[in-house]
Design a protein around this motif. Structure first.
Motif, PDB file in Angstrom:
ATOM      1  N   ASN A   1      13.685  19.085  47.709  1.00  0.00           N
ATOM      2  CA  ASN A   1      14.420  20.336  47.536  1.00  0.00           C
ATOM      3  C   ASN A   1      15.740  20.128  46.802  1.00  0.00           C
ATOM      4  O   ASN A   1      16.179  20.988  46.042  1.00  0.00           O
ATOM      5  CB  ASN A   1      14.676  20.995  48.893  1.00  0.00           C
ATOM      6  CG  ASN A   1      13.521  21.881  49.310  1.00  0.00           C
ATOM      7  OD1 ASN A   1      12.366  21.606  48.983  1.00  0.00           O
ATOM      8  ND2 ASN A   1      13.811  22.931  50.051  1.00  0.00           N
ATOM      9  N   THR A   2      16.375  18.995  47.042  1.00  0.00           N
ATOM     10  CA  THR A   2      17.608  18.707  46.321  1.00  0.00           C
ATOM     11  C   THR A   2      17.338  18.570  44.834  1.00  0.00           C
ATOM     12  O   THR A   2      18.109  19.060  43.993  1.00  0.00           O
ATOM     13  CB  THR A   2      18.262  17.426  46.874  1.00  0.00           C
ATOM     14  OG1 THR A   2      18.547  17.604  48.273  1.00  0.00           O
ATOM     15  CG2 THR A   2      19.556  17.113  46.147  1.00  0.00           C
ATOM     16  N   GLU A   3      16.227  17.940  44.488  1.00  0.00           N
ATOM     17  CA  GLU A   3      15.848  17.817  43.078  1.00  0.00           C
ATOM     18  C   GLU A   3      15.538  19.181  42.460  1.00  0.00           C
ATOM     19  O   GLU A   3      15.927  19.463  41.329  1.00  0.00           O
ATOM     20  CB  GLU A   3      14.630  16.902  42.935  1.00  0.00           C
ATOM     21  CG  GLU A   3      14.894  15.444  43.244  1.00  0.00           C
ATOM     22  CD  GLU A   3      13.626  14.613  43.221  1.00  0.00           C
ATOM     23  OE1 GLU A   3      12.516  15.207  43.165  1.00  0.00           O
ATOM     24  OE2 GLU A   3      13.732  13.376  43.256  1.00  0.00           O
ATOM     25  N   ARG A   4      14.830  20.020  43.200  1.00  0.00           N
ATOM     26  CA  ARG A   4      14.355  21.295  42.644  1.00  0.00           C
ATOM     27  C   ARG A   4      15.415  22.392  42.660  1.00  0.00           C
ATOM     28  O   ARG A   4      15.558  23.153  41.712  1.00  0.00           O
ATOM     29  CB  ARG A   4      13.134  21.781  43.431  1.00  0.00           C
ATOM     30  CG  ARG A   4      11.895  20.974  43.235  1.00  0.00           C
ATOM     31  CD  ARG A   4      10.694  21.698  43.812  1.00  0.00           C
ATOM     32  NE  ARG A   4      10.437  22.941  43.101  1.00  0.00           N
ATOM     33  CZ  ARG A   4       9.522  23.827  43.467  1.00  0.00           C
ATOM     34  NH1 ARG A   4       8.805  23.618  44.564  1.00  0.00           N
ATOM     35  NH2 ARG A   4       9.326  24.929  42.773  1.00  0.00           N
ATOM     36  N   TYR A   5      16.136  22.490  43.805  1.00  0.00           N
ATOM     37  CA  TYR A   5      17.019  23.642  44.011  1.00  0.00           C
ATOM     38  C   TYR A   5      18.507  23.278  44.080  1.00  0.00           C
ATOM     39  O   TYR A   5      19.346  24.169  44.171  1.00  0.00           O
ATOM     40  CB  TYR A   5      16.644  24.364  45.297  1.00  0.00           C
ATOM     41  CG  TYR A   5      15.184  24.738  45.410  1.00  0.00           C
ATOM     42  CD1 TYR A   5      14.600  25.646  44.525  1.00  0.00           C
ATOM     43  CD2 TYR A   5      14.383  24.199  46.415  1.00  0.00           C
ATOM     44  CE1 TYR A   5      13.257  25.995  44.634  1.00  0.00           C
ATOM     45  CE2 TYR A   5      13.042  24.547  46.546  1.00  0.00           C
ATOM     46  CZ  TYR A   5      12.488  25.440  45.647  1.00  0.00           C
ATOM     47  OH  TYR A   5      11.159  25.777  45.766  1.00  0.00           O
ATOM     48  N   GLY A   6      18.796  21.994  44.128  1.00  0.00           N
ATOM     49  CA  GLY A   6      20.189  21.570  44.214  1.00  0.00           C
ATOM     50  C   GLY A   6      20.639  21.175  45.595  1.00  0.00           C
ATOM     51  O   GLY A   6      21.669  20.539  45.761  1.00  0.00           O
ATOM     52  N   ASP A   7      19.845  21.536  46.634  1.00  0.00           N
ATOM     53  CA  ASP A   7      20.186  21.173  48.005  1.00  0.00           C
ATOM     54  C   ASP A   7      18.955  21.406  48.875  1.00  0.00           C
ATOM     55  O   ASP A   7      18.122  22.262  48.569  1.00  0.00           O
ATOM     56  CB  ASP A   7      21.356  22.013  48.521  1.00  0.00           C
ATOM     57  CG  ASP A   7      22.081  21.380  49.702  1.00  0.00           C
ATOM     58  OD1 ASP A   7      21.552  20.391  50.262  1.00  0.00           O
ATOM     59  OD2 ASP A   7      23.164  21.860  50.066  1.00  0.00           O
ATOM     60  N   GLY A   8      18.847  20.649  49.958  1.00  0.00           N
ATOM     61  CA  GLY A   8      17.748  20.830  50.898  1.00  0.00           C
ATOM     62  C   GLY A   8      18.193  20.743  52.332  1.00  0.00           C
ATOM     63  O   GLY A   8      17.365  20.716  53.242  1.00  0.00           O
TER      64      GLY A   8
END
Length: 274
Positions: A140-147
């Motif tokens: 999620n950090t890779e895709r959305y900036g944070d997970g």
């Protein structure tokens, strides 16, 4: 500022008494306006916002209905035998024992002990996934900036960790989850195709065949190709009912299912639970 003092914060909090929001539990559950069961039998009524989680322990025979209210919910579900967390949902055995990677009404959700945790008794969605698990912090950090759990794009595993901790479980207790309402199909070459949602109003109903702890994270499927974090409300209702019994089509459907139910009843009988 009204909440700048302790008294102000108290008064502000008390002023919320009786207020309702779309995403919240209804307590007591019997206050739910349109129960899908006999009056007084509802034991859990909650609407879970997108990017949030919930959890509950309930008794053998309880039925749990999940509904995708707006068409973009994705319920990532884990099951544990209450008091025996080492017996938990095994997606591998659920798929392998029943010779079917696609969840549908009539299938059993199995533990790695060869016993039934729950049965899938009804399904109007037909879009589910037993292969991919849920999203992770790194992904999620890779895709959305944070997970992180408190972020605008929390990962499913991070939310399931919080639900687990509230039930005495640790991150190491979390196996791969099942996903309801966002589908995946396997191509001939082994690649996975994301098939998306069945649309608003689709539902699934599970019946607990042992006393279980259920953890649910409502987050986007990890294969959802949309660039934005898209997750809408999930309705959760549960009510008292009866476990599956011999003679029921769910019990008798396959040789593998009959054996799994027999294993379950034999174990429960030895503990005085049947």
């Amino acid at each position: 500022m009204a909440t700048a003092t302790t008294y102000g914060a108290r008064d502000h909090a008390r002023a919320q008494d009786g207020a309702r929001a779309e995403a919240m539990p209804v307590v007591p559950a019997t206050d739910w306006p349109a129960p899908p069961c006999e009056a007084g039998h509802l034991v859990w009524a909650e609407t879970v916002a997108g990017g949030n989680y919930t959890h509950r322990v309930f008794a053998r025979g309880t039925e749990l209905r999940l509904t995708d209210l707006h068409g973009d919910a994705c319920a990532h579900v884990l099951l544990f035998v209450d008091g025996r967390p080492w017996e938990r949902l095994s997606t591998a055995d659920t798929v392998k024992v029943q010779w079917n990677a696609y969840l549908r009404a009539g299938q059993l959700l199995l533990s790695d002990q060869g016993r039934v945790l729950a049965t899938l008794v009804a399904d109007t969605a037909g879009r589910h996934d037993a292969l991919c698990g849920t999203s992770t912090l790194v992904r999620n950090t890779e895709r959305y900036g944070d997970g992180a759990p408190q972020s605008a794009s929390p990962a499913g595993r991070e939310l399931l960790k919080l639900a687990a901790l509230k039930n005495g479980l640790e991150p190491r207790d979390l196996p791969p989850s099942l996903s309801f309402f966002q589908g995946v199909e396997v191509r001939d070459d082994g690649a996975l195709d994301f098939t998306g949602s069945a649309g608003p109003g689709a539902s699934v109903t599970l019946r607990a065949e042992q006393d279980v702890t259920v953890l649910i994270a409502n987050v986007p499927h990890p294969l959802d190709p949309r660039p934005g974090y898209t997750s809408t409300a999930l309705e959760v209702l549960a009510w008292r009912a009866a476990p599956t019994a011999p003679g029921d089509p769910l019990w008798e459907d396959t040789a593998e299912g009959r054996r799994a139910f027999a294993n379950t009843i034999d174990f429960l009988a030895s503990r005085g639970l049947t």
